[in-house]
Design a protein around this motif. Structure first.
Motif, PDB file in Angstrom:
ATOM      1  N   LEU A 357      -0.386   6.779   3.092  1.00  0.00           N
ATOM      2  CA  LEU A 357      -1.389   7.141   2.081  1.00  0.00           C
ATOM      3  C   LEU A 357      -1.178   6.339   0.796  1.00  0.00           C
ATOM      4  O   LEU A 357      -2.143   5.821   0.208  1.00  0.00           O
ATOM      5  N   GLY A 360      -2.300   2.688   1.128  1.00  0.00           N
ATOM      6  CA  GLY A 360      -3.753   2.548   1.036  1.00  0.00           C
ATOM      7  C   GLY A 360      -4.262   2.692  -0.380  1.00  0.00           C
ATOM      8  O   GLY A 360      -5.133   1.930  -0.823  1.00  0.00           O
ATOM      9  N   TRP A 392     -10.804  -3.955   1.572  1.00  0.00           N
ATOM     10  CA  TRP A 392     -11.310  -2.600   1.351  1.00  0.00           C
ATOM     11  C   TRP A 392     -11.261  -1.781   2.631  1.00  0.00           C
ATOM     12  O   TRP A 392     -10.936  -0.581   2.604  1.00  0.00           O
ATOM     13  N   ILE A 396      -9.129   1.682   2.960  1.00  0.00           N
ATOM     14  CA  ILE A 396      -9.767   2.951   3.328  1.00  0.00           C
ATOM     15  C   ILE A 396      -9.170   3.501   4.619  1.00  0.00           C
ATOM     16  O   ILE A 396      -8.948   4.716   4.767  1.00  0.00           O
ATOM     17  N   ALA A 397      -8.866   2.607   5.554  1.00  0.00           N
ATOM     18  CA  ALA A 397      -8.270   3.048   6.815  1.00  0.00           C
ATOM     19  C   ALA A 397      -6.882   3.653   6.589  1.00  0.00           C
ATOM     20  O   ALA A 397      -6.540   4.700   7.170  1.00  0.00           O
ATOM     21  N   VAL A 399      -5.722   5.045   3.772  1.00  0.00           N
ATOM     22  CA  VAL A 399      -5.883   6.324   3.077  1.00  0.00           C
ATOM     23  C   VAL A 399      -6.332   7.405   4.050  1.00  0.00           C
ATOM     24  O   VAL A 399      -5.811   8.530   4.040  1.00  0.00           O
ATOM     25  N   SER A 400      -7.286   7.084   4.898  1.00  0.00           N
ATOM     26  CA  SER A 400      -7.783   8.068   5.862  1.00  0.00           C
ATOM     27  C   SER A 400      -6.690   8.477   6.843  1.00  0.00           C
ATOM     28  O   SER A 400      -6.522   9.665   7.151  1.00  0.00           O
ATOM     29  N   LEU A 401      -5.921   7.490   7.318  1.00  0.00           N
ATOM     30  CA  LEU A 401      -4.847   7.786   8.259  1.00  0.00           C
ATOM     31  C   LEU A 401      -3.768   8.638   7.603  1.00  0.00           C
ATOM     32  O   LEU A 401      -3.303   9.639   8.184  1.00  0.00           O
ATOM     33  N   ALA A 403      -4.000  10.611   4.880  1.00  0.00           N
ATOM     34  CA  ALA A 403      -4.518  11.948   4.569  1.00  0.00           C
ATOM     35  C   ALA A 403      -4.637  12.785   5.841  1.00  0.00           C
ATOM     36  O   ALA A 403      -4.333  13.995   5.834  1.00  0.00           O
ATOM     37  N   GLY A 404      -5.075  12.169   6.947  1.00  0.00           N
ATOM     38  CA  GLY A 404      -5.180  12.901   8.198  1.00  0.00           C
ATOM     39  C   GLY A 404      -3.827  13.369   8.710  1.00  0.00           C
ATOM     40  O   GLY A 404      -3.683  14.512   9.178  1.00  0.00           O
ATOM     41  N   ARG A 407      -2.657  16.286   6.581  1.00  0.00           N
ATOM     42  CA  ARG A 407      -3.380  17.511   6.926  1.00  0.00           C
ATOM     43  C   ARG A 407      -2.859  18.095   8.235  1.00  0.00           C
ATOM     44  O   ARG A 407      -2.684  19.313   8.363  1.00  0.00           O
TER      45      ARG A 407
END
Length: 422
Positions: A357, A360, A392, A396-397, A399-401, A403-404, A407
């Motif tokens: 995270l 990213g 970019w 974004i990939a 950050v998404s990975l 954060a996922g 979670r």
């Protein structure tokens, strides 16, 4: 419940008994570190950074007396820091012009006295209220003194400030305060002495009462004490130690301007205390070290270092309101219980998720800062430009990975806690 409310109960009870060795060992370790640092970082830059860290350690610990120990959120703690600094600076000027036989080494005591006196005068009306009104009053006092600093030129020097010379007066212990190395030993002495004094304060009846006032002020009158008076006395002592840090700053920098009273200084010490952790005495020390290193070293590599400080603060508020100290305490508890091997995979997974995270976020921030300058970002052998979509997409990939993963790990942690028998 706010993040500060969640962080405060983590404060270790100061009345818990411990063995003499356990009580003395941290101070012996601290003294050893202070003695060894000049030999590990002997450069002028190293001394400059270490001196700034020492000043901010005392400043952050004094703020922790207010917020961590007394539960008083202040937005104007820079006032006492600045008043103590200017008092020490005026004394330094007087030593030079009047040839006073006062060692510059003792000027932090002048700052302490000035901060204590100012806290006694201004603290009486401030401490008549608690909670949000207290915070708003300190904010108003801070802005008032900051404006007065530019108005009273004879006292605060106006925009140019006041300059001094730390090599005047008699030497104490034969220490020459001219070179940065000499100033380091001056600051190291006062850091150790001030930290020890503030720790001793937490062991006093007043220090323990401040915890009671913080946690349940309605019950304190039933044991015969006035919460307002307890807050006032703690406020005075915290103001005195903030003034002591200001006196150290006056000797180190040899110039002070009214900007020292500003909200930026007060916000900076709040960040140091909160990021380090309000729940442990050493928490503000960790925060001061980290923030100063970010200010002095990270700023050499990126223009967005202040944004990273803000993101770090937000991340700790969301995931670890107890600050860095809560992570250290959690690891120490796991080691004492002997279940650290069971928790190690979860810690490693969490660290990996945070790293992904963070990578990213850093990539997106750096690309955004380079969008106007047109410079390229070189990362892991790749050359990424703000005008290209690839950077970019990767950011974004990541950050998404990250954060996922966080979670998923959080959900598994909650499920494990629910399934665990009481």
């Amino acid at each position: 419940m706010t993040a500060i409310d969640r962080a405060l109960p983590a404060m270790r009870p100061v009345g818990v008994r411990s063995s003499p060795l356990a009580a003395v060992a941290p101070w012996l370790l601290g003294a050893a570190i202070l003695l060894a640092l000049p030999f590990v970082f002997p450069s002028r830059t190293g001394f400059t950074i270490m001196n700034a860290i020492g000043i901010n350690v005392v400043f952050a610990l004094s703020y922790n007396m207010l917020l961590g120990q007394g539960g008083m959120l202040s937005f104007g703690h820079a006032v006492w820091f600045g008043l103590g600094g200017f008092a020490a600076m005026h004394m330094m000027v007087a030593i030079d012009k009047l040839a006073l036989p006062v060692p510059v080494f003792l000027l932090p005591l002048v700052g302490f006295a000035a901060g204590l006196l100012a806290g006694a005068v201004l603290g009486w009306p401030i401490c008549r209220r608690a909670g949000t009104p207290f915070a708003m009053i300190t904010l108003g006092i801070g802005e008032l003194i900051a404006a007065a600093g530019l108005m009273f030129v004879t006292v605060f020097g106006g925009e140019e400030g006041i300059k001094g010379d730390r090599v005047v007066g008699p030497m104490l212990f034969g220490l020459d305060l001219g070179p940065q190395g000499g100033v380091y030993w001056f600051i190291a002495f006062w850091v150790f002495a001030a930290a020890l004094a503030m720790w001793a304060f937490t062991r006093t009846p007043l220090g323990r009462l401040s915890l009671a006032v913080r946690d349940n002020p309605d019950r304190v009158p039933f044991i015969g004490y006035d919460p307002q008076r307890v807050r006032y006395l703690v406020f005075m002592v915290a103001s005195g130690f903030a003034g002591l840090a200001g006196g150290m700053a006056a000797v180190n920098y040899e110039i002070l301007t009214p900007q020292i009273f500003g909200a930026l200084t007060s916000g900076n010490v709040l960040l140091m205390a909160f990021i380090g952790g309000l729940g442990a005495f050493y928490g503000p020390i960790l925060g001061a070290v980290l923030i100063v290193l970010m200010q002095s070293m990270l700023s050499d590599y990126t223009e967005g270092w202040q944004l990273y400080v803000g993101l770090l603060f937000m991340g700790l508020v969301m995931f670890a309101p107890g600050g860095l100290a809560s992570m250290v305490e959690g690891g120490a508890r796991a080691v004492r219980r002997g279940d650290w091997r069971e928790r190690a995979p979860a810690w490693a997974s969490g660290a990996l998720a945070f790293a992904v995270l963070a990578a990213g976020i850093v990539l997106l921030v750096e690309l955004a800062f380079r969008a106007h300058g047109g410079g390229a970002l070189r990362l892991a052998g790749l050359t990424l430009r703000p005008g290209d979509a690839m950077g970019w997409i990767i950011g974004i990939a990541l950050v998404s990975l990250g954060a996922g993963l966080l979670r998923l790990l959080t959900r598994r942690g909650h499920d494990g806690d629910t399934a665990r028998p009481a």
